[in-house]
Design a protein around this motif. Sequence first.
Motif, PDB file in Angstrom:
ATOM      1  N   PHE A 118       0.829  -1.209   0.000  1.00 13.87           N
ATOM      2  CA  PHE A 118       0.000   0.000   0.000  1.00 13.87           C
ATOM      3  C   PHE A 118       0.864   1.259   0.000  1.00 13.87           C
ATOM      4  O   PHE A 118       1.927   1.294   0.615  1.00 13.87           O
ATOM      5  CB  PHE A 118      -0.909  -0.001   1.229  1.00 13.87           C
ATOM      6  CG  PHE A 118      -1.796   1.214   1.322  1.00 13.87           C
ATOM      7  CD1 PHE A 118      -2.987   1.267   0.623  1.00 13.87           C
ATOM      8  CD2 PHE A 118      -1.412   2.309   2.077  1.00 13.87           C
ATOM      9  CE1 PHE A 118      -3.798   2.390   0.691  1.00 13.87           C
ATOM     10  CE2 PHE A 118      -2.220   3.435   2.157  1.00 13.87           C
ATOM     11  CZ  PHE A 118      -3.411   3.478   1.459  1.00 13.87           C
ATOM     12  N   VAL A 120       0.438   5.900  -0.463  1.00 14.77           N
ATOM     13  CA  VAL A 120      -0.358   7.095  -0.762  1.00 14.77           C
ATOM     14  C   VAL A 120       0.545   8.322  -0.705  1.00 14.77           C
ATOM     15  O   VAL A 120       1.414   8.429   0.155  1.00 14.77           O
ATOM     16  CB  VAL A 120      -1.545   7.244   0.221  1.00 14.77           C
ATOM     17  CG1 VAL A 120      -1.056   7.342   1.662  1.00 14.77           C
ATOM     18  CG2 VAL A 120      -2.398   8.467  -0.124  1.00 14.77           C
ATOM     19  N   THR A 131      -3.862   7.241  -4.113  1.00 13.38           N
ATOM     20  CA  THR A 131      -3.863   6.086  -3.223  1.00 13.38           C
ATOM     21  C   THR A 131      -3.694   4.850  -4.089  1.00 13.38           C
ATOM     22  O   THR A 131      -4.490   4.616  -5.002  1.00 13.38           O
ATOM     23  CB  THR A 131      -5.169   6.012  -2.422  1.00 13.38           C
ATOM     24  OG1 THR A 131      -5.306   7.195  -1.628  1.00 13.38           O
ATOM     25  CG2 THR A 131      -5.186   4.795  -1.509  1.00 13.38           C
ATOM     26  N   TYR A 347     -13.114   2.617  -0.073  1.00 10.97           N
ATOM     27  CA  TYR A 347     -12.299   2.884  -1.252  1.00 10.97           C
ATOM     28  C   TYR A 347     -13.036   2.420  -2.499  1.00 10.97           C
ATOM     29  O   TYR A 347     -13.652   1.364  -2.516  1.00 10.97           O
ATOM     30  CB  TYR A 347     -10.949   2.152  -1.169  1.00 10.97           C
ATOM     31  CG  TYR A 347     -10.120   2.572   0.012  1.00 10.97           C
ATOM     32  CD1 TYR A 347      -9.232   3.646  -0.074  1.00 10.97           C
ATOM     33  CD2 TYR A 347     -10.245   1.903   1.228  1.00 10.97           C
ATOM     34  CE1 TYR A 347      -8.487   4.033   1.022  1.00 10.97           C
ATOM     35  CE2 TYR A 347      -9.500   2.287   2.328  1.00 10.97           C
ATOM     36  CZ  TYR A 347      -8.625   3.355   2.228  1.00 10.97           C
ATOM     37  OH  TYR A 347      -7.881   3.754   3.314  1.00 10.97           O
ATOM     38  N   PRO A 402     -10.255   7.264  -2.252  1.00 15.08           N
ATOM     39  CA  PRO A 402     -10.787   7.226  -0.889  1.00 15.08           C
ATOM     40  C   PRO A 402     -12.154   7.917  -0.821  1.00 15.08           C
ATOM     41  O   PRO A 402     -12.441   8.864  -1.565  1.00 15.08           O
ATOM     42  CB  PRO A 402      -9.749   7.994  -0.070  1.00 15.08           C
ATOM     43  CG  PRO A 402      -8.530   8.051  -0.930  1.00 15.08           C
ATOM     44  CD  PRO A 402      -9.020   8.057  -2.336  1.00 15.08           C
ATOM     45  N   VAL A 418      -7.983  -2.155   3.636  1.00 16.53           N
ATOM     46  CA  VAL A 418      -8.162  -1.573   2.311  1.00 16.53           C
ATOM     47  C   VAL A 418      -8.821  -2.591   1.377  1.00 16.53           C
ATOM     48  O   VAL A 418      -9.637  -2.227   0.528  1.00 16.53           O
ATOM     49  CB  VAL A 418      -6.795  -1.134   1.730  1.00 16.53           C
ATOM     50  CG1 VAL A 418      -6.929  -0.700   0.279  1.00 16.53           C
ATOM     51  CG2 VAL A 418      -6.212  -0.018   2.567  1.00 16.53           C
ATOM     52  N   SER A 441      -3.947  -3.137   4.460  1.00 16.89           N
ATOM     53  CA  SER A 441      -4.525  -2.115   5.331  1.00 16.89           C
ATOM     54  C   SER A 441      -3.799  -0.800   5.107  1.00 16.89           C
ATOM     55  O   SER A 441      -2.700  -0.759   4.553  1.00 16.89           O
ATOM     56  CB  SER A 441      -4.435  -2.524   6.805  1.00 16.89           C
ATOM     57  OG  SER A 441      -3.075  -2.687   7.184  1.00 16.89           O
ATOM     58  N   ASN A 442      -4.427   0.285   5.542  1.00 18.30           N
ATOM     59  CA  ASN A 442      -3.875   1.632   5.436  1.00 18.30           C
ATOM     60  C   ASN A 442      -3.625   2.153   6.841  1.00 18.30           C
ATOM     61  O   ASN A 442      -4.568   2.286   7.625  1.00 18.30           O
ATOM     62  CB  ASN A 442      -4.869   2.538   4.692  1.00 18.30           C
ATOM     63  CG  ASN A 442      -4.365   3.967   4.555  1.00 18.30           C
ATOM     64  OD1 ASN A 442      -3.261   4.303   4.972  1.00 18.30           O
ATOM     65  ND2 ASN A 442      -5.199   4.837   3.975  1.00 18.30           N
ATOM     66  N   PRO A 446      -8.608   7.070   5.451  1.00 18.52           N
ATOM     67  CA  PRO A 446      -8.796   7.213   4.006  1.00 18.52           C
ATOM     68  C   PRO A 446      -8.705   8.672   3.563  1.00 18.52           C
ATOM     69  O   PRO A 446      -9.341   9.553   4.166  1.00 18.52           O
ATOM     70  CB  PRO A 446     -10.206   6.662   3.773  1.00 18.52           C
ATOM     71  CG  PRO A 446     -10.432   5.718   4.914  1.00 18.52           C
ATOM     72  CD  PRO A 446      -9.723   6.328   6.081  1.00 18.52           C
ATOM     73  N   THR A 449      -3.191  12.423   3.352  1.00 16.68           N
ATOM     74  CA  THR A 449      -2.055  12.415   2.426  1.00 16.68           C
ATOM     75  C   THR A 449      -0.921  13.262   2.990  1.00 16.68           C
ATOM     76  O   THR A 449      -0.812  14.445   2.703  1.00 16.68           O
ATOM     77  CB  THR A 449      -2.468  12.971   1.043  1.00 16.68           C
ATOM     78  OG1 THR A 449      -3.706  12.416   0.660  1.00 16.68           O
ATOM     79  CG2 THR A 449      -1.408  12.663  -0.003  1.00 16.68           C
ATOM     80  N   GLU A 454       3.111   8.006   2.450  1.00 13.71           N
ATOM     81  CA  GLU A 454       3.057   6.833   3.325  1.00 13.71           C
ATOM     82  C   GLU A 454       3.184   5.600   2.447  1.00 13.71           C
ATOM     83  O   GLU A 454       2.274   5.260   1.687  1.00 13.71           O
ATOM     84  CB  GLU A 454       1.752   6.797   4.118  1.00 13.71           C
ATOM     85  CG  GLU A 454       1.588   5.569   4.998  1.00 13.71           C
ATOM     86  CD  GLU A 454       2.629   5.498   6.106  1.00 13.71           C
ATOM     87  OE1 GLU A 454       3.143   4.384   6.365  1.00 13.71           O
ATOM     88  OE2 GLU A 454       2.938   6.559   6.709  1.00 13.71           O
ATOM     89  N   GLU A 456       4.434   1.464   2.221  1.00 11.54           N
ATOM     90  CA  GLU A 456       4.732   0.261   2.986  1.00 11.54           C
ATOM     91  C   GLU A 456       6.202  -0.123   2.875  1.00 11.54           C
ATOM     92  O   GLU A 456       6.785  -0.645   3.816  1.00 11.54           O
ATOM     93  CB  GLU A 456       3.833  -0.876   2.503  1.00 11.54           C
ATOM     94  CG  GLU A 456       3.910  -2.132   3.320  1.00 11.54           C
ATOM     95  CD  GLU A 456       2.821  -3.124   2.944  1.00 11.54           C
ATOM     96  OE1 GLU A 456       3.076  -4.334   3.061  1.00 11.54           O
ATOM     97  OE2 GLU A 456       1.732  -2.687   2.529  1.00 11.54           O
TER      98      GLU A 456
END
Length: 546
Positions: A118, A120, A131, A347, A402, A418, A441-442, A446, A449, A454, A456
């Motif tokens: 993930f 964003v 996203t 989402y 989002p 997510v 997951s986030n 949602p 920013t 962000e 992973e």
Amino acid sequence: MMNAHRSWRRTMRAPIPKLPVGRLSAILVAIALLCAAGCADDSSAGFDSRAMAPANNSGGSTGVGQSGAQDFGRFRTLVEQGEIPAPSTLDAVGFFNEHKFELPPADCGDDICLHGMFGVQGNMINGSNCTTVAIGFNTPHQPDDFQRPPLNMAIAIDTSGSMHGASIDSVRQGLQLMADELAPKDEVALVTYSNNAQLVFRSTPENDPDRAELKTQIANLSVGGSTNIYDGLKKAAEQVTTHAAGDRQNRVILLSDGLATAGITHTDRIINLGASYAQNGVGLTTIGVGREFDLELMRKLSEAGAGNFYFIEDLTTVEEVFVEEISSFMVPLAEDVSVTFDGAEAYRFRAAYGTRDWMGDDHDASIYIPAMFMASRQSIDDIGPGGGRRGGGGVILLELVPTNDPDMLAQTPAGAPVGDLTLTYRKPGTEDFVEQTISLSNPLAPGETPAEGEFENFTVEKAFVTLNIYAGFKMATDRASHGAPNAALNVLVPLAANVEAWLAAQEEADADIEADLALMYQLIENIEEIGGEEEVGQPPNPWPSD
């Protein structure tokens, strides 16, 4: 910042021209005007490359690539020759396949492992929210240790008059290299086509154990006449079908430098021919030579035939393409591959990038890939003799929107799911299917920013940068093709500045993004040559509101 840029430029593999002071001032104004509009909403912070943490991009996983285009060489060659390519020349699968993305260990216990990551951040063109979910595949197998089955292969070679000179010389050289890579049990039929097609020679372990006769026939290839692609493909596929065996890899390689001008020339009928043989287990790889070949036909044939498409831009890429195909991309690791995304209510799915056969509905998406192959490129610095970067494996990016519904936001805290990704594929030569599912997951709410983004891991961050570059090339060439060079520069100039700043922030050089940036500056020069001037103002949104 300027010192960092100068230091970074010294590591570049290709020279990047410096912009004049006036242009640099315009860039700074353009960046200052970046809005905080969301990708589909009007909320979020803009892109700030200075806030992104440096990342280590080292790794060594063996990636897995999709069938279809393995490079975007046609687009790149046109830009390097001072032209502005048509937007259709840029292939999303090929573009992403020229980028190496390091993935977590392939420890799923299967031949192919699924990874979902993930990320964003504000995009690099105008700062609006993006996203994304990056989907990657790798394998525990290593190319040097992988034992492919014997080949039952036919090579259909365009010997029409247009192949005279450098084109047929490239093909001869490539086929000689390919002959050296053949295993003792491989069987290869050589088919030529011009006005019609003919079988030249079939090399088997019995009649040609050292491949000497095959090499002689390759050296004696002559050209003349028109281009009957349908007949050439049919003759080659018939050879493979006649000698098909369950313990062999049955495949056709089709080479051409032009359009179909003889016999059946209708594109759909040629593609349907390839698809019909693919349904019966005959894979199809296509190789375009020179500048005049039918790009769309060759690309679609490879996709219909569960194979790969390559472009030979010059002699330096011949070895990379021909040897790579025989060693890594000849045998699929998986067939009938599907990837589904079951998204959370917070989402909405918008689009997929880096793949071709996809569809989506509200929160869900599905992707179909005819076949997947072991990628030949093992690291970011694994570059071909001509600077080629094909065979990286690529990633697929899903763009998510989002929610801006207050009630839904109240029910979706940071850290909420997510969605789920599910990979299903058939093991080649069997009816056995493998299935894997992972959840995403986030860590943020949602639509949140942060300026630093962000991500992973570094892989999804690089995928985000790659997507922005792809979108910039697509938007710029589209605007230039419609007679709006100024609008094209309004996309590329701020994007180039942000990409350059991102590279300067990295602890290690990234050959892929460096090469993209060099090409971007060349495209800027090409657009300026036709009278384009950057207009200071708000850059366009690459992903406007629906």
